[in-house]
Design a protein around this motif. Structure first.
Motif, mmCIF file in Angstrom:
data_model
loop_
_atom_site.group_PDB
_atom_site.id
_atom_site.type_symbol
_atom_site.label_atom_id
_atom_site.label_comp_id
_atom_site.label_asym_id
_atom_site.label_seq_id
_atom_site.Cartn_x
_atom_site.Cartn_y
_atom_site.Cartn_z
ATOM 1 N N PHE A 53 0.819 -1.219 0.000
ATOM 2 C CA PHE A 53 0.000 0.000 0.000
ATOM 3 C C PHE A 53 0.857 1.275 0.000
ATOM 4 C CE2 PHE A 53 -2.635 -3.239 2.094
ATOM 5 C CZ PHE A 53 -3.735 -3.219 1.258
ATOM 6 N N TYR A 54 2.161 1.094 -0.215
ATOM 7 C CA TYR A 54 3.084 2.230 -0.190
ATOM 8 C C TYR A 54 3.863 2.333 -1.495
ATOM 9 C CZ TYR A 54 2.557 2.959 4.864
ATOM 10 O OH TYR A 54 2.070 3.238 6.108
ATOM 11 N N HIS A 55 4.299 3.548 -1.794
ATOM 12 C CA HIS A 55 5.408 3.715 -2.734
ATOM 13 C C HIS A 55 6.656 3.524 -1.890
ATOM 14 C CE1 HIS A 55 8.046 5.240 -5.828
ATOM 15 N NE2 HIS A 55 8.568 6.081 -4.937
ATOM 16 N N TYR A 56 7.342 2.387 -2.083
ATOM 17 C CA TYR A 56 8.388 1.986 -1.137
ATOM 18 C C TYR A 56 9.674 1.665 -1.882
ATOM 19 C CZ TYR A 56 9.885 0.133 3.413
ATOM 20 O OH TYR A 56 10.516 -0.062 4.610
ATOM 21 N N ASN A 57 10.755 2.292 -1.454
ATOM 22 C CA ASN A 57 12.058 2.087 -2.072
ATOM 23 C C ASN A 57 13.114 2.083 -0.966
ATOM 24 O OD1 ASN A 57 14.569 2.358 -3.442
ATOM 25 N ND2 ASN A 57 13.487 3.218 -5.223
ATOM 26 N N TYR A 58 13.828 0.944 -0.843
ATOM 27 C CA TYR A 58 14.846 0.845 0.201
ATOM 28 C C TYR A 58 16.010 1.809 -0.038
ATOM 29 C CZ TYR A 58 12.857 -3.319 2.412
ATOM 30 O OH TYR A 58 12.040 -4.183 3.095
ATOM 31 N N GLN A 271 11.674 -8.782 -10.294
ATOM 32 C CA GLN A 271 12.244 -7.671 -11.062
ATOM 33 C C GLN A 271 11.772 -6.321 -10.533
ATOM 34 O OE1 GLN A 271 11.263 -8.852 -15.198
ATOM 35 N NE2 GLN A 271 13.440 -8.583 -15.609
ATOM 36 N N GLN A 272 10.487 -6.221 -10.259
ATOM 37 C CA GLN A 272 9.949 -4.948 -9.768
ATOM 38 C C GLN A 272 10.559 -4.580 -8.417
ATOM 39 O OE1 GLN A 272 8.043 -3.010 -11.629
ATOM 40 N NE2 GLN A 272 7.960 -4.564 -13.243
ATOM 41 N N SER A 273 10.746 -5.582 -7.564
ATOM 42 C CA SER A 273 11.219 -5.317 -6.208
ATOM 43 C C SER A 273 12.720 -5.061 -6.135
ATOM 44 C CB SER A 273 10.856 -6.491 -5.289
ATOM 45 O OG SER A 273 9.457 -6.673 -5.230
ATOM 46 N N PHE A 274 13.513 -5.860 -6.872
ATOM 47 C CA PHE A 274 14.953 -5.830 -6.687
ATOM 48 C C PHE A 274 15.735 -5.264 -7.879
ATOM 49 C CE2 PHE A 274 13.307 -9.333 -4.056
ATOM 50 C CZ PHE A 274 13.667 -8.846 -2.811
ATOM 51 N N SER A 275 15.153 -5.339 -9.067
ATOM 52 C CA SER A 275 15.836 -4.741 -10.223
ATOM 53 C C SER A 275 15.462 -3.270 -10.370
ATOM 54 C CB SER A 275 15.476 -5.506 -11.503
ATOM 55 O OG SER A 275 15.937 -6.844 -11.436
ATOM 56 N N TYR A 276 14.163 -2.978 -10.227
ATOM 57 C CA TYR A 276 13.678 -1.607 -10.369
ATOM 58 C C TYR A 276 13.492 -0.916 -9.013
ATOM 59 C CZ TYR A 276 12.560 -3.704 -14.878
ATOM 60 O OH TYR A 276 12.630 -4.385 -16.072
ATOM 61 N N MET A 277 13.727 -1.649 -7.915
ATOM 62 C CA MET A 277 13.649 -1.112 -6.552
ATOM 63 C C MET A 277 12.275 -0.546 -6.205
ATOM 64 S SD MET A 277 16.588 -1.927 -5.501
ATOM 65 C CE MET A 277 16.620 -1.131 -3.900
ATOM 66 N N ASP A 278 11.247 -1.058 -6.855
ATOM 67 C CA ASP A 278 9.872 -0.629 -6.558
ATOM 68 C C ASP A 278 9.229 -1.698 -5.674
ATOM 69 O OD1 ASP A 278 7.390 0.501 -6.486
ATOM 70 O OD2 ASP A 278 7.188 0.740 -8.655
ATOM 71 N N MET A 279 9.569 -1.677 -4.384
ATOM 72 C CA MET A 279 9.137 -2.718 -3.465
ATOM 73 C C MET A 279 7.625 -2.750 -3.274
ATOM 74 S SD MET A 279 11.755 -4.475 -2.470
ATOM 75 C CE MET A 279 10.987 -5.321 -1.116
ATOM 76 N N GLY A 280 6.998 -1.597 -3.295
ATOM 77 C CA GLY A 280 5.552 -1.553 -3.113
ATOM 78 C C GLY A 280 4.819 -2.256 -4.244
ATOM 79 N N TYR A 281 5.260 -1.987 -5.460
ATOM 80 C CA TYR A 281 4.639 -2.588 -6.646
ATOM 81 C C TYR A 281 4.900 -4.098 -6.673
ATOM 82 C CZ TYR A 281 3.045 -2.722 -11.529
ATOM 83 O OH TYR A 281 2.359 -2.975 -12.687
ATOM 84 N N GLY A 282 6.149 -4.484 -6.372
ATOM 85 C CA GLY A 282 6.481 -5.907 -6.331
ATOM 86 C C GLY A 282 5.715 -6.630 -5.237
#
Length: 308
Positions: A53-58, A271-282
């Motif tokens: 539920f977040y726009h989340y990027n480590y 890919q969304q979480s770790f390649s594009y760093m878009d954890m929320g979407y992944g």
């Protein structure tokens, strides 16, 4: 009478104390597994749901913000996600029946009275314990252009190309590799189920004149229904989560190569979480995958109970 009552009371206290000691010992042995499940399964699952539920990027935590259902809305408007979902469902629809049928057939054959039974069982199970990456690379040598496997299939009218590099055959190559490696595991489960069927039933069926096919369909198949349900559910869950073979197939190229032909829901969320760093979407994609697996497992379990 008074002494008997006192003795009875002492026995009850002793029994109650023993039960408490057993309960404490039981919790002592169970606690590590519970702690492991809470730390490595429940907490990550809850965290993934909340992150979805977040726009989340480590990498840039200062940009993190609550966006509600935007990730899910974006997900259901993403053609790449639907393509990955289609590949996942196609693989499950092919893999689960295929590996179930093959493993059941092998289990029936190896459960009979044959020589070197242990050797054949071990030979079928060994591929399961080998690294998925090693197995995939091994098969790539057979399915390269002019390789033994591609030459054989070219006799059946298929193209003589490197299957793993072809958008047309890459998914089929992946299915072949996966099924070959998993069959041994489900064979062992089926053998365990077959050994629970009383031998007296087969002997009685023979006396009544039942042939081998009738004994198989009228005795074996109905009596290992629970085992079959287990194989179907576990096989479906595992097939949805294929990753290692795809990673080995893609090499240095993006996951799902060639050209997204082997992309699945797992590779998409990775890919969304770790390649594009878009954890929320992944994480949103991971939640959808969980809901799909949970729903299909529940349907399979309910259908299995209705047919018992």
């Amino acid at each position: 009478m008074r002494m008997m009552a006192e003795n009875t009371g002492k026995k009850r206290q002793k029994y109650s104390k023993l039960r408490k000691q057993e309960a404490i010992a039981g919790w002592f042995f169970v606690l590590p597994a519970v702690a492991f499940w809470l730390i490595w399964f429940l907490y990550p699952a809850v965290k993934a749901i909340s992150i979805s539920f977040y726009h989340y990027n480590y990498a840039t935590p200062e940009t993190n913000a609550f966006i509600g259902l935007d990730n899910y809305i974006r997900l259901f408007h993403d053609p790449k996600f639907f393509a990955a979902m289609g590949h996942s469902f196609l693989m499950v629809l092919i893999i689960v029946p295929l590996q179930t049928l093959i493993s059941f057939t092998i289990a029936v054959l190896l459960n009979g009275k044959i020589r070197c039974k242990g050797f054949f069982r071990s030979s079928c199970y060994i591929p399961y314990v080998i690294s998925a990456v090693a197995v995939t690379i091994f098969f790539m040598y057979f399915f390269v252009k002019n390789g033994p496997a591609t030459k054989f299939f070219s006799l059946l009218g298929l193209e003589n190309v490197s299957w793993f590099a072809s958008t047309k055959y890459a998914l089929a190559f992946l299915i072949i590799v996966y099924v070959w490696q998993q069959v041994g595991f489900y064979m062992v489960i089926f053998i365990g189920g077959l050994q629970e069927v009383p031998a007296e039933l087969y002997e009685a069926a023979k006396v009544d004149g039942a042939d081998a096919w009738q004994r198989l369909t009228k005795i074996t198949v109905p009596l290992i229904k629970n085992t079959t349900n287990l194989v179907l559910i576990f096989g479906m869950i595992s097939a949805f989560q294929i990753f290692d073979q795809i990673a080995a197939l893609s090499k240095q190229a993006p996951l799902g190569s060639p050209s997204g032909a082997t992309s699945t829901m797992v590779t998409f969320l990775y890919q969304q979480s770790f390649s594009y760093m878009d954890m929320g979407y992944g994480s949103a994609a991971a939640v959808i995958l969980f809901l799909i697996i949970f729903a299909l497992s529940a349907v399979r379990e309910f259908a299995g109970r209705r047919t018992v």
